[in-house]
Design an enzyme around this catalytic site. Structure first.
Site, PDB file in Angstrom:
ATOM      1  N   GLU A  68       0.840  -1.216   0.000  1.00  0.00           N
ATOM      2  CA  GLU A  68       0.000   0.000   0.000  1.00  0.00           C
ATOM      3  C   GLU A  68       0.867   1.255   0.000  1.00  0.00           C
ATOM      4  OE1 GLU A  68      -2.314  -1.236   3.444  1.00  0.00           O
ATOM      5  OE2 GLU A  68      -4.096  -1.198   2.172  1.00  0.00           O
ATOM      6  N   GLU A  81      -4.103  -9.227   3.630  1.00  0.00           N
ATOM      7  CA  GLU A  81      -4.782  -8.848   4.876  1.00  0.00           C
ATOM      8  C   GLU A  81      -5.964  -9.736   5.241  1.00  0.00           C
ATOM      9  OE1 GLU A  81      -3.680  -6.740   2.646  1.00  0.00           O
ATOM     10  OE2 GLU A  81      -2.917  -4.899   3.539  1.00  0.00           O
TER      11      GLU A  81
HETATM   12  C1  LIG Z   1      -3.176  -1.726   7.186  1.00  0.00           C
HETATM   13  C2  LIG Z   1      -2.658  -2.918   6.423  1.00  0.00           C
HETATM   14  O1  LIG Z   1      -3.413  -3.061   5.279  1.00  0.00           O
HETATM   15  C3  LIG Z   1      -2.741  -4.119   7.260  1.00  0.00           C
HETATM   16  C4  LIG Z   1      -1.571  -5.017   7.062  1.00  0.00           C
HETATM   17  O2  LIG Z   1      -0.594  -4.714   6.430  1.00  0.00           O
HETATM   18  S1  LIG Z   1      -1.672  -6.492   7.851  1.00  0.00           S
HETATM   19  C5  LIG Z   1      -0.132  -7.274   7.500  1.00  0.00           C
HETATM   20  C6  LIG Z   1      -0.053  -7.797   6.109  1.00  0.00           C
HETATM   21  N1  LIG Z   1       1.124  -8.570   5.971  1.00  0.00           N
HETATM   22  C7  LIG Z   1       1.126  -9.899   6.104  1.00  0.00           C
HETATM   23  O3  LIG Z   1       0.106 -10.503   6.310  1.00  0.00           O
HETATM   24  C8  LIG Z   1       2.450 -10.587   5.981  1.00  0.00           C
HETATM   25  C9  LIG Z   1       2.634 -11.535   7.129  1.00  0.00           C
HETATM   26  N2  LIG Z   1       3.896 -12.205   7.053  1.00  0.00           N
HETATM   27  C10 LIG Z   1       4.151 -13.226   6.238  1.00  0.00           C
HETATM   28  O4  LIG Z   1       3.330 -13.637   5.445  1.00  0.00           O
HETATM   29  C11 LIG Z   1       5.483 -13.894   6.337  1.00  0.00           C
HETATM   30  O5  LIG Z   1       5.954 -13.676   7.649  1.00  0.00           O
HETATM   31  C12 LIG Z   1       6.528 -13.336   5.359  1.00  0.00           C
HETATM   32  C13 LIG Z   1       6.116 -13.761   3.939  1.00  0.00           C
HETATM   33  C14 LIG Z   1       6.592 -11.823   5.439  1.00  0.00           C
HETATM   34  C15 LIG Z   1       7.913 -13.907   5.701  1.00  0.00           C
HETATM   35  O6  LIG Z   1       7.829 -15.303   5.744  1.00  0.00           O
HETATM   36  P1  LIG Z   1       9.089 -16.202   6.245  1.00  0.00           P
HETATM   37  O7  LIG Z   1      10.291 -15.768   5.513  1.00  0.00           O
HETATM   38  O8  LIG Z   1       8.646 -17.621   6.128  1.00  0.00           O
HETATM   39  O9  LIG Z   1       9.338 -15.831   7.755  1.00  0.00           O
HETATM   40  P2  LIG Z   1       8.353 -15.862   8.994  1.00  0.00           P
HETATM   41  O10 LIG Z   1       8.871 -16.858   9.966  1.00  0.00           O
HETATM   42  O11 LIG Z   1       6.925 -15.961   8.583  1.00  0.00           O
HETATM   43  O12 LIG Z   1       8.570 -14.384   9.560  1.00  0.00           O
HETATM   44  C16 LIG Z   1       9.821 -13.987  10.083  1.00  0.00           C
HETATM   45  C17 LIG Z   1       9.551 -13.184  11.326  1.00  0.00           C
HETATM   46  O13 LIG Z   1       8.925 -11.950  10.920  1.00  0.00           O
HETATM   47  C18 LIG Z   1       7.741 -11.753  11.660  1.00  0.00           C
HETATM   48  N3  LIG Z   1       6.780 -11.061  10.790  1.00  0.00           N
HETATM   49  C19 LIG Z   1       6.472 -11.325   9.517  1.00  0.00           C
HETATM   50  N4  LIG Z   1       5.585 -10.434   9.048  1.00  0.00           N
HETATM   51  C20 LIG Z   1       5.338  -9.574  10.058  1.00  0.00           C
HETATM   52  C21 LIG Z   1       4.508  -8.443  10.196  1.00  0.00           C
HETATM   53  N5  LIG Z   1       3.772  -7.965   9.175  1.00  0.00           N
HETATM   54  N6  LIG Z   1       4.491  -7.836  11.394  1.00  0.00           N
HETATM   55  C22 LIG Z   1       5.235  -8.273  12.415  1.00  0.00           C
HETATM   56  N7  LIG Z   1       6.044  -9.341  12.346  1.00  0.00           N
HETATM   57  C23 LIG Z   1       6.090  -9.983  11.174  1.00  0.00           C
HETATM   58  C24 LIG Z   1       7.267 -13.147  12.018  1.00  0.00           C
HETATM   59  O14 LIG Z   1       6.418 -13.118  13.143  1.00  0.00           O
HETATM   60  C25 LIG Z   1       8.590 -13.838  12.307  1.00  0.00           C
HETATM   61  O15 LIG Z   1       8.974 -13.460  13.603  1.00  0.00           O
HETATM   62  P3  LIG Z   1       9.792 -14.480  14.547  1.00  0.00           P
HETATM   63  O16 LIG Z   1      11.060 -14.774  13.805  1.00  0.00           O
HETATM   64  O17 LIG Z   1       9.962 -13.736  15.809  1.00  0.00           O
HETATM   65  O18 LIG Z   1       8.918 -15.705  14.687  1.00  0.00           O
END
Ligand SMILES: C[C@H](O)CC(=O)SCCNC(=O)CCNC(=O)[C@H](O)C(C)(C)COP(=O)(O)OP(=O)(O)OC[C@H]1O[C@@H](n2cnc3c(N)ncnc32)[C@H](O)[C@@H]1OP(=O)(O)O
Length: 723
Positions: free
Chosen positions: A115, A135
């Protein structure tokens, strides 16, 4: 602790590079938003800055809004810290600025990260980055302008698809879609983005304000049709979820009334969603899933995993071939052993069929098929296990046979080789009883089909060495499973927690309820299928055998129904005989069978449990209580006995192993939303009416009396730890 910051560097060419620094994924925590505002204002004010590039530190642009902050907001109920971000920061300050911005995207730009990139005036990406709005997977909607800007960049159909599926696209696909403007080698990303920004500033490249763009949007009539179809599909696919429909409402508002109106609508909807039980549950599952890999006293010892390059699988049946498939699909060499050439061929054929089904679905090329299959070797003796790193025994559930296999394995396998059993019921201490090195023995419990189901239950005994668990955790991750370490008890964590699921359903039938109604209600609750359809799938022989195991160890909690034996007498054994509770056609489609009625009547009359011989009447909600509250009760016993080290592990296990709906957060999280008191009260009523099967356990009663959540750590005095 303040999480994340933003840096600003003004380069000699007059481009201000603003960098988000919040490892590991540069998530947009509250301090990051404030940092962006501060650095942006500075860049806009400075006379030596002509244009701006936004990027992420390290190899990732941004993983989106910080989910830790989201969880905190859900707890404190206060959205004010971020309510200014979408319009004030992104739309007015960045998109509306007098200086152009370009996003330099590497690694990933997800959710709020994408975004942010979309409110820039152009996007330059490194190859193979992942861009998406996931999301909805967290129970919220894109809340930083994504519902408005994505359709304006890629068109409504594709934008809706990306949001509803939560699936990212690669840089390459994003370029074709118009979501990124250029792809450049990773090393050239920043210089290229800077040049692009300067080109916009000097009007050599378009200064695009995405929110004002309409050229990619379908005409209004067509747009309405697309939205209508998307709503219909969503109601079929996710009937229990309202946030995908609300996301479509925000999209529609923008299409009909313009981008700014759409942004305000998006803000309202985001606010409604973020505090919903669905979002709380899905955020819980997100963190719980990542927490399974952290095992107190094991993963905090600084041990390094010994990477598994070769795995031996004993037994080429359904489970063995599934395990072998999971391994070779992830580049691990496998030797699969059977007792004779016919069985071995059948096992190899099963693996082939598993791979071929991927080829048929277009998920695997012929070339990859051949390469993958080349990692598999069939064998009739143990010599091929001489260099194995892990051996997984997956033969029938016969203790002497398993003991013999383990003795043989100990003689032939290297001393560092992990010796694991895929048993689903037998005590691992007994399986390893005949060998010397019992610290090498652990359970490696897969769920059928093993190459598809995501859960990997690692069972430890009191003898299992920490190094063995570290190796198995690493192996689980390598084969793309979610590993959960649990203690040794009949049924371990998952099957044990869920055994009352079938028991309670069988009791309900004898009390007069219809099997198909029960299945409909349970599937409507969000399980992949009801208990009777599941029994058909598993097969009654297996169902009955596991029932007998539980009868031996937990006699007070097994309901002795005659329904399975009655059906089995007539060779109705479930899906494999094409007749169980349902009948099956050639395409394995299940159809209710009126003939089943006679078995139900017979079982009811033999049981005599119907009060005054009349069927009881229950609402759908009561049916869910009678089936799932005993499951919660067993989950509490599992917690009480320390079979899992934390309640969230059981939540993940229930979601990944049993298909418990993730949007309910897992079995313990769901129970806590209802409250221990209500569950215990209802179980006590049921126990009075129908016997000890329903009697609440100590932990449940304790939480009901004290108001403590069920997920709180069980006091050590109460724990008869199995870990
Ligand atoms: C207002 C907005 O529209 C709302 C939003 O943006 S909501 C958030 C949208 N983003 C997401 O859903 C992405 C979520 N994350 C993921 O899908 C996956 O973590 C990723 C693809 C980024 C990385 O995957 P991968 O490399 O397998 O590592 P993964 O183990 O999942 O994550 C690594 C670390 O980052 C953290 N992390 C990943 N995304 C994060 C996020 N958005 N916020 C906080 N922590 C996050 C994980 O909790 C993990 O922490 P840890 O090592 O302490 O357990």
């Amino acid at each position: 602790m303040e999480r994340g910051h933003v840096e600003l560097e003004v380069c000699p060419d007059g481009v201000a590079v603003i960098t988000i620094c919040n490892p590991p994924v540069n998530s947009l925590a509250i301090p990051v938003f404030w940092g962006l505002k501060e650095k942006y204002e500075e860049a806009l004010k400075r006379d030596d800055v002509k244009a701006i590039v936004i990027t992420g530190a390290g190899d990732k642009f941004s993983g989106g809004f910080d989910i830790i902050s989201m969880e905190a907001i859900q707890k404190n109920g206060d959205l004010s810290q971020i309510s200014w971000v979408s319009v004030d920061l992104k739309t007015i300050l960045i998109e509306g600025a007098r200086k152009p911005s370009v996003a330099a995207i590497q690694g990933l730009a997800l959710g709020g990260g994408l975004e942010l990139a979309m409110c820039c005036h152009a996007r330059v990406a490194a190859p193979k980055a992942q861009l998406g709005l996931p999301e909805l997977q967290l129970g919220v909607i894109p809340g930083g302008g994504g519902t408005q800007r994505l359709p304006r960049l890629v068109g409504l159909s594709k934008a809706i698809e990306m949001m509803l599926t939560s699936k990212p696209v690669s840089s390459e696909e994003a370029k074709e879609l118009g979501l990124v403007d250029a792809i450049v080698p990773a090393k050239e990303l920043l210089p290229a983005a800077r040049q692009w920004a300067l080109a916009i500033a000097s009007f050599q490249k378009p200064w695009t304000i995405t929110l004002h763009k309409t050229d990619q949007l379908e005409p209004l009539g067509e747009a309405r049709e697309i939205l209508k179809f998307a709503r219909e599909q969503t109601m079929i696919r996710a009937p229990n979820l309202s946030h995908p429909l609300k996301c479509l409402d925000a999209v529609e508002e923008g299409i009909v009334s313009g981008g700014l109106a759409g942004l305000y609508k998006e803000g309202e909807v985001f606010k409604e969603c973020v505090f919903s039980d669905t979002a709380k549950s899905l955020v819980h599952v997100f963190f719980a899933q990542r927490a399974t890999a952290k095992v107190k006293g094991i993963t905090d010892r600084g041990l390094k995993p010994r990477s598994a390059r070769k795995v031996g699988v004993v037994g080429g049946g359904l489970m063995g071939s599934g395990i072998a498939t999971a391994c070779i699909l992830n580049g691990i060499q496998v030797a699969i052993k059977e007792v004779n050439a016919d069985f071995l061929q059948a096992g190899i054929d099963r693996v082939k069929a598993n791979l071929q089904s991927r080829v048929k679905k277009g998920k695997m090329s012929e070339e990859k098929f051949k390469k993958t299959l080349a990692l598999l070797k069939g064998t009739l003796d143990y010599n091929d296990f001489k260099d194995a790193d892990i051996v997984i025994e997956a033969v029938i559930e016969k203790l002497p046979l398993k003991q013999q296999i383990f003795s043989d394995l100990e003689k032939i396998c290297p001393p560092t080789c992990v010796l694991a059993s895929n048993t689903s019921t037998i005590d691992l201490n007994l399986i390893g009883e005949k060998i010397t090195a019992r610290d090498r023995v652990a359970g490696a419990h897969f769920f059928s089909p093993a190459h598809v189901m995501p859960l990997f239950e690692i069972i430890r005994t009191s003898n299992t060495a920490p190094q063995v668990l570290i190796d198995l955790l690493d192996f689980g991750k390598k084969i793309k499973k979610v590993p959960v370490v649990v203690g040794n008890c009949p049924g371990f964590a998952v099957n044990r927690t869920f055994f009352p699921y079938t028991q309670a359903s069988l009791l309900l039938v004898d009390l007069g309820l219809d099997v198909y109604r029960i299945d409909r209600i349970v599937a409507g609750f969000g399980m992949p299928m009801g208990p009777f359809r599941l029994a058909d799938l598993v097969g009654f022989e297996v169902g009955l055998a596991s029932g007998m195991t539980y009868l031996e160890v937990y006699p007070d909690r097994v309901y002795k129904s005659m329904l399975f034996p009655l059906l089995m007498e007539d060779k109705r054994l479930g899906e494999k005989t094409r007749k169980g509770f349902y009948v099956y056609d050639d395409r394995r489609k299940a159809k209710p069978d009126p003939e089943v009625r006679k078995y139900l009547d017979k079982s009811r009359s033999l049981s005599g449990v119907m009060p005054n011989n009349k069927p009881i009447v229950l609402s759908d909600e009561e049916v869910i209580e009678v089936i799932f509250f005993p499951v919660v009760n067993e989950a509490c016993r599992v917690l009480e006995e320390g079979v899992v080290s934390k309640a969230s592990d059981l939540d993940v296990a229930s979601v990944m192993g049993m298909g418990f709906p993730p949007y309910r957060g897992g079995i313990v999280f769901w129970a806590d939303l209802i409250g221990a008191k209500r569950i215990a009260t209802r179980l006590n009523q049921l126990s009075k009416a129908y016997g000890d099967f329903f009697k609440p356990c100590t932990w449940l009663e304790h939480c009901a009396a004290t108001g403590q959540p069920l997920r709180s750590p069980v006091e050590s005095s109460k724990v008869k730890s199995r870990l």
